[in-house]
Design an enzyme around this catalytic site. Structure first.
Site, PDB file in Angstrom:
ATOM      1  N   ASP A  40     138.869  56.329  81.751  1.00  0.00           N
ATOM      2  CA  ASP A  40     137.900  55.490  82.460  1.00  0.00           C
ATOM      3  C   ASP A  40     138.482  54.134  82.828  1.00  0.00           C
ATOM      4  OD1 ASP A  40     135.891  57.294  82.510  1.00  0.00           O
ATOM      5  OD2 ASP A  40     134.765  56.473  80.824  1.00  0.00           O
ATOM      6  N   LYS A  62     134.824  54.679  86.549  1.00  0.00           N
ATOM      7  CA  LYS A  62     133.504  54.493  87.147  1.00  0.00           C
ATOM      8  C   LYS A  62     133.087  53.059  86.906  1.00  0.00           C
ATOM      9  CE  LYS A  62     131.462  57.695  84.758  1.00  0.00           C
ATOM     10  NZ  LYS A  62     132.468  58.516  84.108  1.00  0.00           N
ATOM     11  N   MET A 177     125.914  46.263  79.273  1.00  0.00           N
ATOM     12  CA  MET A 177     125.621  46.422  80.712  1.00  0.00           C
ATOM     13  C   MET A 177     124.436  45.568  81.139  1.00  0.00           C
ATOM     14  SD  MET A 177     126.102  50.553  81.033  1.00  0.00           S
ATOM     15  CE  MET A 177     125.381  50.993  79.467  1.00  0.00           C
TER      16      MET A 177
HETATM   17  N1  SAH Z   1     131.349  53.199  75.342  1.00  0.00           N
HETATM   18  C1  SAH Z   1     131.538  51.769  75.525  1.00  0.00           C
HETATM   19  C2  SAH Z   1     130.430  51.146  76.362  1.00  0.00           C
HETATM   20  C3  SAH Z   1     130.384  51.659  77.778  1.00  0.00           C
HETATM   21  S1  SAH Z   1     129.144  50.863  78.730  1.00  0.00           S
HETATM   22  C4  SAH Z   1     131.639  51.089  74.147  1.00  0.00           C
HETATM   23  O1  SAH Z   1     131.347  51.735  73.134  1.00  0.00           O
HETATM   24  O2  SAH Z   1     132.043  49.927  74.085  1.00  0.00           O
HETATM   25  C5  SAH Z   1     130.084  49.550  79.474  1.00  0.00           C
HETATM   26  C6  SAH Z   1     129.606  48.234  78.918  1.00  0.00           C
HETATM   27  O3  SAH Z   1     130.242  47.990  77.663  1.00  0.00           O
HETATM   28  C7  SAH Z   1     129.969  47.023  79.761  1.00  0.00           C
HETATM   29  O4  SAH Z   1     129.035  46.827  80.792  1.00  0.00           O
HETATM   30  C8  SAH Z   1     129.898  45.924  78.731  1.00  0.00           C
HETATM   31  O5  SAH Z   1     128.569  45.579  78.445  1.00  0.00           O
HETATM   32  C9  SAH Z   1     130.448  46.617  77.508  1.00  0.00           C
HETATM   33  N2  SAH Z   1     131.895  46.385  77.331  1.00  0.00           N
HETATM   34  C10 SAH Z   1     132.874  47.303  77.367  1.00  0.00           C
HETATM   35  N3  SAH Z   1     134.076  46.736  77.083  1.00  0.00           N
HETATM   36  C11 SAH Z   1     133.823  45.427  76.850  1.00  0.00           C
HETATM   37  C12 SAH Z   1     134.628  44.314  76.465  1.00  0.00           C
HETATM   38  N4  SAH Z   1     135.942  44.432  76.282  1.00  0.00           N
HETATM   39  N5  SAH Z   1     134.031  43.122  76.273  1.00  0.00           N
HETATM   40  C13 SAH Z   1     132.694  42.986  76.443  1.00  0.00           C
HETATM   41  N6  SAH Z   1     131.895  44.000  76.811  1.00  0.00           N
HETATM   42  C14 SAH Z   1     132.442  45.200  77.003  1.00  0.00           C
END
Ligand code: SAH
Length: 257
Positions: A40, A62, A177
């Site tokens: 991803d 995505k 998100m």
């Molecule tokens: N599966 C992922 C989340 C996917 S949804 C997890 O467990 O982290 C994607 C959202 O995750 C983004 O919109 C943001 O809110 C958050 N996110 C992912 N990576 C991030 C990062 N390095 N720092 C802050 N927020 C992050």
């Protein structure tokens, strides 16, 4: 790589939040032995660099509004590769089962009789606050934490988020998100009774070299965001624990990336 099994296997692997040091040993070993890796957009380059050089690498990225591949197509791809005996790693940011569609992909793979295994990752909602010095629970301040998506207002999630229940349900709220929709979410939380003075932190690109934090209150944060041009990906943390941020402000881990 040759396999005895006619059918391959799909590993749903969490890549963690960005800092390659937070990736699991199990995930790394799988990347080194994979035939195919489907990854991803939020997976960091340092982790992609661990992939077996012989492996086929497929970007299923995505990002909001820029879908390079539809969800059904991605699942179809995983099924086809596994049916060709491949060891397939489906590499997802953070943890595959936390707002990562891992559950949906697992369901589709099982329905297609493809063997699946899950390797958890450190989710952004835990790692980003930690690197910002914010403990999600604390004996004096918070005995509960809720992880919630802020994307539901655009109709992506069922059941929809009950913000009223969330506002009263736990002392710490972590929103994924949520940046695009934060104004609406704050209105919902305030109309459910949260004070406008409640502390909120936004942590952007948590655990990555470009990590940024914005600290304020429910009443001030939108203006701060606009001033700083603060954009996704970020998690929001709401609650009294945010005030502990300043304690660790100057102790950023030295080994980030
Ligand atoms: N599966 C992922 C989340 C996917 S949804 C997890 O467990 O982290 C994607 C959202 O995750 C983004 O919109 C943001 O809110 C958050 N996110 C992912 N990576 C991030 C990062 N390095 N720092 C802050 N927020 C992050």
């Amino acid at each position: 790589m040759t396999h005895q099994n006619p059918l391959g296997k799909v590993y749903l692997v969490g890549a963690g939040p960005g800092d390659p040091g937070l990736f699991t040993l199990k995930g790394k070993t799988l990347l080194e032995h994979a035939d195919v890796v489907v990854y991803d957009a939020l997976v960091s380059d340092a982790i992609l660099a661990m992939i077996n050089p012989e492996a086929e690498k497929i970007n299923a990225g995505k990002r909001r509004g820029r879908h390079s591949r539809l969800q059904g197509e991605t699942t179809q791809l995983l099924v086809e590769k596994a049916q060709n005996s491949a060891i397939v790693v489906r590499l997802k940011g953070g943890d595959p089962f936390v707002f990562g569609r891992g559950g949906e992909e697992m369901g589709d793979l099982v329905a297609a009789s493809v063997p699946v295994e899950v390797v958890p990752g450190i989710t952004a909602g835990i790692a980003a606050p930690a690197y910002a010095g914010i403990p999600l629970t604390h004996r004096n301040l918070s005995s509960s934490v809720t992880f919630v998506t802020g994307h539901e207002a655009v109709g992506k999630y069922r059941p929809q988020v009950n913000w009223r229940a969330i506002a009263h349900g736990s002392e710490t709220i972590v929103i994924y998100m949520g940046v695009h929709n934060l104004d609406h979410i704050i209105q919902e939380l305030k109309s459910a009774g949260l004070s406008g003075e409640t502390s909120i932190a936004l942590v952007r690109w948590g655990t990555c070299p470009e990590q940024q934090e914005l600290i304020g209150s429910l009443d001030t944060i939108i203006e701060q965001m606009n001033q700083e041009n603060f954009t996704a990906p970020a998690v929001a943390v709401i609650g009294g624990v945010v005030n502990l941020h300043s304690l660790l402000n100057h102790c950023r881990p030295l080994l980030v990336n």
